[in-house]
Design an enzyme around this catalytic site. Sequence first.
Site, PDB file in Angstrom:
ATOM      1  N   TYR A 149      -4.642  14.788  12.254  1.00  0.00           N
ATOM      2  CA  TYR A 149      -3.651  14.492  11.218  1.00  0.00           C
ATOM      3  C   TYR A 149      -2.548  15.550  11.216  1.00  0.00           C
ATOM      4  CZ  TYR A 149      -1.895  13.646   6.430  1.00  0.00           C
ATOM      5  OH  TYR A 149      -1.120  13.394   5.330  1.00  0.00           O
ATOM      6  N   SER A 175       3.287  16.941   6.021  1.00  0.00           N
ATOM      7  CA  SER A 175       2.160  17.578   5.329  1.00  0.00           C
ATOM      8  C   SER A 175       2.168  19.050   5.680  1.00  0.00           C
ATOM      9  CB  SER A 175       0.834  16.956   5.760  1.00  0.00           C
ATOM     10  OG  SER A 175      -0.256  17.722   5.258  1.00  0.00           O
TER      11      SER A 175
END
Length: 243
Positions: free
Chosen positions: A152, A138
């Site tokens: 995350y 990501s």
Amino acid sequence: MKGVALVTGGSRGIGAATAKLLARQGYAVGVNYRLRAESAARVVGEIEQSGGRALAVQADVSIETEVVRLFDEIEQRLGPVTHLVNNAGALFTQSRLVDMDLERFNRVMLANTTSCFLCCREAARRMQPGGAIVNLSSIAAQLGAPFEYVDYAAAKGAVNSLTKGLAKELAAEGIRVNAVSPGLIYTDIHADGGEPGRVDRLGPTLPMQRGGTAEEVANAIAWLLSDQASYVTGAILEVAGGR
């Protein structure tokens, strides 16, 4: 047939788009899911209706024994896994780091990093030369996701490091390992974080002035798996609209 592709977290979003694209390109596809059996079945149904081969297999890929079972079942029913897409992952409600508890942090690491490690290791033990792995990272790994998803972002940073290291370990064996790093993509994961409209809010601020689609990410994944990327390993390909 090009080979057998395993897509973890393949029941929705980027995973589902990738599974369907790979099937169109001639792969037999293992569609892994943890909870969404009906969604995984729909993905398999679409593939089969178009003349492809696919199999839905339930497994929690953060658990070692279930990963081994997943690979065994696909091998028995479709053939040995030749291409792996580590797409399974999770995030939780937007939060500052100081307000996160250890349980949440550990769950995020299990879902995003441990799952990637376990599937990469199993693939590395089984794959033959010509195999390829793509891990889903990501853009958050570079940006840090402050005030929202620092946990995350940290988990995806670990995925980047794993990708780089494993690519060097497997290069001489003829197995390529790369990652795709999506930015703001229209998927259900934003609802999991408590803001379903996050892409609409932030998309116009990007250089390309829009969010991306799951299909655009799937195209990047498919290219990295393909022979067209035969000299690419250890790369982290950003699909982030210039973010």
